[in-house]
Design a protein around this motif. Structure first.
Motif, PDB file in Angstrom:
ATOM      1  N   TYR A 590       1.240  -1.181  -0.278  1.00 28.46           N
ATOM      2  CA  TYR A 590       0.015   0.009   0.260  1.00 28.46           C
ATOM      3  C   TYR A 590       0.701   0.910   0.073  1.00 28.46           C
ATOM      4  CZ  TYR A 590      -4.019  -3.067   1.066  1.00 28.46           C
ATOM      5  OH  TYR A 590      -4.491  -3.677   0.834  1.00 28.46           O
ATOM      6  N   ALA A 591       0.589   2.213  -0.348  1.00 29.59           N
ATOM      7  CA  ALA A 591       1.187   3.375  -0.665  1.00 29.59           C
ATOM      8  C   ALA A 591       0.769   4.627   0.438  1.00 29.59           C
ATOM      9  CB  ALA A 591       1.079   4.308  -2.204  1.00 29.59           C
ATOM     10  N   GLU A 592      -0.467   4.052   1.051  1.00 32.83           N
ATOM     11  CA  GLU A 592      -1.217   4.745   1.672  1.00 32.83           C
ATOM     12  C   GLU A 592      -2.254   3.698   2.376  1.00 32.83           C
ATOM     13  OE1 GLU A 592      -3.542   8.023  -0.152  1.00 32.83           O
ATOM     14  OE2 GLU A 592      -2.568   8.936  -1.212  1.00 32.83           O
ATOM     15  N   PHE A 593      -2.687   4.460   3.334  1.00 32.85           N
ATOM     16  CA  PHE A 593      -3.234   3.225   4.384  1.00 32.85           C
ATOM     17  C   PHE A 593      -4.235   3.499   5.049  1.00 32.85           C
ATOM     18  CE2 PHE A 593      -5.083   2.171   8.419  1.00 32.85           C
ATOM     19  CZ  PHE A 593      -4.283   1.141   9.112  1.00 32.85           C
ATOM     20  N   PRO A 594      -4.938   2.303   3.797  1.00 28.83           N
ATOM     21  CA  PRO A 594      -6.751   2.103   4.115  1.00 28.83           C
ATOM     22  C   PRO A 594      -7.685   2.691   5.632  1.00 28.83           C
ATOM     23  CG  PRO A 594      -5.456  -0.087   3.568  1.00 28.83           C
ATOM     24  CD  PRO A 594      -4.883   1.170   4.360  1.00 28.83           C
ATOM     25  N   TYR A 595      -7.749   3.732   5.859  1.00 29.40           N
ATOM     26  CA  TYR A 595      -8.102   3.821   6.951  1.00 29.40           C
ATOM     27  C   TYR A 595      -9.142   3.169   7.430  1.00 29.40           C
ATOM     28  CZ  TYR A 595     -10.730   7.597   4.083  1.00 29.40           C
ATOM     29  OH  TYR A 595     -12.072   8.204   3.559  1.00 29.40           O
ATOM     30  N   VAL A 596     -10.270   2.641   6.198  1.00 33.89           N
ATOM     31  CA  VAL A 596     -11.049   1.751   6.583  1.00 33.89           C
ATOM     32  C   VAL A 596     -11.109   0.781   7.350  1.00 33.89           C
ATOM     33  CG1 VAL A 596     -12.936   2.755   4.654  1.00 33.89           C
ATOM     34  CG2 VAL A 596     -11.327   0.155   4.507  1.00 33.89           C
ATOM     35  N   LEU A 597     -10.022   0.160   7.625  1.00 36.79           N
ATOM     36  CA  LEU A 597      -9.683  -0.883   8.719  1.00 36.79           C
ATOM     37  C   LEU A 597     -10.122  -0.071   9.914  1.00 36.79           C
ATOM     38  CD1 LEU A 597      -6.429  -1.827   6.981  1.00 36.79           C
ATOM     39  CD2 LEU A 597      -9.092  -2.937   7.079  1.00 36.79           C
ATOM     40  N   PHE A 598      -9.735   1.600  10.171  1.00 34.17           N
ATOM     41  CA  PHE A 598      -9.942   1.956  11.871  1.00 34.17           C
ATOM     42  C   PHE A 598     -11.584   1.396  12.181  1.00 34.17           C
ATOM     43  CE2 PHE A 598      -6.069   4.597  11.288  1.00 34.17           C
ATOM     44  CZ  PHE A 598      -5.138   3.630  11.423  1.00 34.17           C
ATOM     45  N   ARG A 599     -12.183   0.394  12.222  1.00 34.15           N
ATOM     46  CA  ARG A 599     -13.571   0.249  12.431  1.00 34.15           C
ATOM     47  C   ARG A 599     -13.937  -0.682  13.687  1.00 34.15           C
ATOM     48  NH1 ARG A 599     -13.152  -3.153   7.579  1.00 34.15           N
ATOM     49  NH2 ARG A 599     -13.289  -5.419   8.132  1.00 34.15           N
ATOM     50  N   ASP A 600     -12.935  -0.319  14.365  1.00 34.35           N
ATOM     51  CA  ASP A 600     -13.116  -1.220  16.086  1.00 34.35           C
ATOM     52  C   ASP A 600     -13.646  -0.317  16.627  1.00 34.35           C
ATOM     53  OD1 ASP A 600     -13.174  -4.364  14.685  1.00 34.35           O
ATOM     54  OD2 ASP A 600     -10.890  -3.510  14.337  1.00 34.35           O
ATOM     55  N   ILE A 601     -14.418  -0.573  18.091  1.00 30.36           N
ATOM     56  CA  ILE A 601     -14.166   0.193  18.958  1.00 30.36           C
ATOM     57  C   ILE A 601     -12.900   0.173  19.169  1.00 30.36           C
ATOM     58  CG2 ILE A 601     -14.568   0.891  20.669  1.00 30.36           C
ATOM     59  CD1 ILE A 601     -16.673   1.070  19.591  1.00 30.36           C
ATOM     60  N   VAL A 602     -12.160  -1.080  19.927  1.00 28.77           N
ATOM     61  CA  VAL A 602     -10.742  -1.128  19.750  1.00 28.77           C
ATOM     62  C   VAL A 602     -10.227  -1.590  18.456  1.00 28.77           C
ATOM     63  CG1 VAL A 602      -9.157  -2.802  21.474  1.00 28.77           C
ATOM     64  CG2 VAL A 602     -10.888  -1.579  22.480  1.00 28.77           C
ATOM     65  N   ILE A 603      -8.743  -1.263  18.321  1.00 32.59           N
ATOM     66  CA  ILE A 603      -8.669  -1.335  16.851  1.00 32.59           C
ATOM     67  C   ILE A 603      -8.009  -2.895  17.292  1.00 32.59           C
ATOM     68  CG2 ILE A 603      -7.194  -1.424  14.985  1.00 32.59           C
ATOM     69  CD1 ILE A 603      -9.167   0.458  15.109  1.00 32.59           C
ATOM     70  N   ASN A 604      -8.039  -3.763  15.833  1.00 33.93           N
ATOM     71  CA  ASN A 604      -7.936  -5.505  16.110  1.00 33.93           C
ATOM     72  C   ASN A 604      -6.961  -5.730  15.675  1.00 33.93           C
ATOM     73  OD1 ASN A 604      -7.634  -7.800  15.822  1.00 33.93           O
ATOM     74  ND2 ASN A 604      -9.928  -8.574  15.774  1.00 33.93           N
ATOM     75  N   GLU A 605      -5.144  -5.418  16.027  1.00 33.16           N
ATOM     76  CA  GLU A 605      -4.125  -5.265  15.192  1.00 33.16           C
ATOM     77  C   GLU A 605      -3.983  -6.000  14.915  1.00 33.16           C
ATOM     78  OE1 GLU A 605       0.421  -6.362  16.907  1.00 33.16           O
ATOM     79  OE2 GLU A 605      -0.971  -5.322  17.788  1.00 33.16           O
ATOM     80  N   GLU A 606      -5.018  -7.646  15.109  1.00 31.86           N
ATOM     81  CA  GLU A 606      -4.189  -9.114  13.981  1.00 31.86           C
ATOM     82  C   GLU A 606      -5.239  -9.107  12.879  1.00 31.86           C
ATOM     83  OE1 GLU A 606      -4.712 -13.587  14.392  1.00 31.86           O
ATOM     84  OE2 GLU A 606      -5.435 -12.607  15.985  1.00 31.86           O
ATOM     85  N   ARG A 607      -6.624  -8.407  12.548  1.00 28.96           N
ATOM     86  CA  ARG A 607      -7.216  -8.168  11.555  1.00 28.96           C
ATOM     87  C   ARG A 607      -6.182  -7.602  10.353  1.00 28.96           C
ATOM     88  NH1 ARG A 607     -10.613  -4.343   9.885  1.00 28.96           N
ATOM     89  NH2 ARG A 607     -10.717  -4.064  11.800  1.00 28.96           N
TER      90      ARG A 607
END
Length: 614
Positions: A590-607
């Motif tokens: 990725y050239a830019e981080f896909p911020y849609v991945l920030f969707r949990d209450i506590v960010i799920n690192e493994e996912r």
């Protein structure tokens, strides 16, 4: 390599033996069962479906029981487990191809047989270097072992040593002051060595949970956590690299005294004698209790000598403990903490640069390091390669003789006054990267850890430093950290930390919190603050895509309060999770981080790590 990383590399069948052992321990109600059940409660299918991170956590919680399980295997004295364990716990042997492991095993057996032959000759030779008192110690131990092994034959049973007999034999060896190598040599002069097939060796070690074996690439893996456990079982209190670091501070007459007492050739060079002392498995505690002092030294003089050794030689001030034993225990704990710490002391880029310039100045060094750590690869002076084996810059520099260190320092314009090794490490520090590698320690405001890792900073500066490092991370992930836009929005009352400008009047608000306490728990305070930032943005007709709160970690109550909040689109990220996401992003496509991945209450690192690896 950490257990979690090894588990991620392997298939379910390759992890089975290890997981079965932990399952067996759990079924017998271990002391940490409540904490284990909390981890397992999130899985309906038991331990096999738990992720690598949590298996690693469960292993830590069952470590006492696991250690007892392995110790039981040592009761079979003819198992050769001591030979095999001594191979896999050496620095550099935690990752081995099968053929390389086979070669090391063959070499170990040949060396043992040759040394047993020499020892037996020394028993008979009146002119050998063995003192009369040492010969007496050897003969006492050998006679007792012989009786324990042979008395079964006299009673028409298979020759073996029972667990009761073994405990007495071990006590005897300790009281006689025998090193592990001395014990091993005498043991195998009584119990014949039979070379086993390497596949059987790997299978037996795998079945007791000591190693993992990858069928795909024919590689043996020994987790860092397992190496530490095996060292405890073999009564090796510190890793070889720390033992070497301590021995190199001793004068040659002291090294000669230790060598003479343990039948080591005093004609060897200073460095060779140090390596032989390490290989002998001489107790680190006994060494610092007795062997490094003059015979007439008082207890007060011994304490003073040990304090000077730690302060001036090892750069450890204020060694804890009032008694000599307490001080030695504190030193061992210090080395354990250094070994567990994943930070390198200098940045990864700095380590690579150091290795490159060492290779240019000292062309023989690659061969020497390869030989020292018994590596199979031809070129080993690579930072990531060495760190997989838990070998850090200081460990490499400790192996270089003084004249070569001096040559390297002069050729590379490094400061010459003071401690050579500390001057070299300081020269190759990349301050920003070093701070990033210590991101979690900054978040926890852990000044002691930062100081240990070469960072000097005032506590009052840590909050701003954490915010600045968080900006560096988000910039590195391709975000537009827009300070100009943020400053135009901010008021005297409402001052957000970081604004990520996504364009088209869309933003992400980032708030940074440091805390010494475990578990950040001030939700009511921080929620009022974040809601005021939200209102400020909405007044300026901005769409808030996400609000991110970065802190060392979050308490359960904080997470629950956050889940109940309906007014903010808030996600929580621990400092270690953000750091790990950043490292994974740098290796992704990725050239830019896909911020849609920030969707949990506590960010799920493994996912997120899995998503970035695709």
């Amino acid at each position: 390599m950490k257990l979690e990383r090894i588990l991620d590399k392997l298939g379910s069948i390759e992890k089975n033996s290890f997981i079965k052992i932990i399952d067996g321990i759990i079924s017998k109600d271990p002391k940490n069962l409540k904490e284990i059940n909390k981890i397992l409660s999130s899985s309906d299918k038991g331990l096999k479906s738990v992720d690598s991170q949590n298996i690693s956590r469960i292993f830590a919680l069952t470590s006492d029981e696991f250690q007892k399980h392995i110790a039981c295997e040592f009761q079979e004295i003819s198992s050769q487990l001591d030979i095999l364990i001594d191979i896999v716990i050496r620095d550099g042997n935690c990752i081995m191809k099968q053929d390389w492991f086979s070669r090391l095993y063959d070499t170990e057996i040949k060396n043992l047989k040759a040394r047993i032959k020499n020892l037996n000759a020394d028993f008979e030779n009146d002119k050998s270097d063995l003192t009369d008192s040492r010969k007496r110690d050897y003969k006492i131990y050998k006679s007792c072992l012989y009786t324990a092994y042979q008395n079964d034959i006299e009673n028409n049973r298979d020759a073996k040593i029972t667990s009761d007999e073994l405990s007495i034999i071990l006590t005897l060896s300790k009281e006689l002051g025998l090193s592990q190598e001395e014990v091993k040599l005498i043991n195998y002069s009584i119990v014949p060595i039979k070379k086993a097939d390497i596949q059987e060796v790997i299978k037996s070690l795998k079945n007791i949970g000591v190693i993992f074996y990858s069928n795909k690439d024919n590689t043996v893996y020994v987790a860092d956590e397992m190496v530490r456990m095996l060292r405890k079982i073999r009564k090796k209190e510190v890793a070889e690299k720390f033992y070497r670091r301590t021995l190199k501070l001793l004068r040659e007459p002291t090294i000669n005294y230790i060598a003479r007492d343990h039948n080591i050739d005093r004609k060897l060079s200073y460095s060779q004698k140090i390596e032989e002392i390490i290989k002998e498995g001489i107790s680190f505690t006994n060494l610092l209790l007795n062997d490094i002092y003059r015979l007439e030294s008082t207890l007060t003089e011994k304490k003073k000598t040990l304090n000077e050794l730690c302060e001036k030689g090892l750069n450890i001030s204020n060694l804890k403990g009032s008694t000599l034993d307490d001080k030695i225990e504190s030193l061992i704990k210090h080395f354990e903490n250094v070994e567990r710490d994943e930070t390198v002391g200098i940045s990864l880029d700095g380590f690579d640069k150091l290795l490159m310039e060492l290779n240019n100045s000292l062309p023989k060094l690659n061969k020497e390091i390869k030989s020292q750590f018994e590596f199979q690869d031809e070129f080993v002076l690579k930072a990531e390669f060495l760190l997989d084996y838990n070998i850090k810059p200081r460990d490499i520099l400790d192996l270089i003789v003084k004249p070569d260190l001096t040559k390297f320092i002069k050729e590379n314009g490094i400061k010459q006054r003071g401690d050579d090794i500390l001057n070299i490490l300081d020269h190759y520090k990349d301050v920003e990267n070093l701070y990033l590698e210590n991101f979690e320690h900054v978040a926890f405001r852990n000044l002691n850890k930062l100081k240990e890792n070469g960072i000097t900073v005032r506590e009052s500066e840590l909050g701003q430093k954490f915010e600045d490092l968080t900006k560096v991370i988000f910039k590195g992930m391709g975000f537009n950290v827009d300070d100009t836009f943020k400053n135009n929005l901010n008021t005297r009352k409402d001052m957000m930390d970081i604004l990520l400008n996504l364009g088209n009047d869309e933003i992400i608000i980032v708030e940074c919190k440091t805390s010494k306490e475990r578990g950040y728990n001030k939700f009511s305070t921080v929620s009022r603050q974040l809601k005021s930032y939200q209102n400020l943005a909405l007044k300026n007709n901005l769409r808030i895509v996400k609000i991110l709160l970065i802190a060392p970690e979050f308490s359960d109550d904080f997470v629950t309060d956050c889940e109940m909040d309906t007014e903010m689109n808030l996600s929580l990220i621990s400092a270690s999770t953000l750091s790990n996401i950043y490292e994974a992003f740098k290796k992704s496509n990725y050239a830019e981080f896909p911020y849609v991945l920030f969707r949990d209450i506590v960010i799920n690192e493994e996912r997120i790590l899995k998503a970035l690896s695709k």
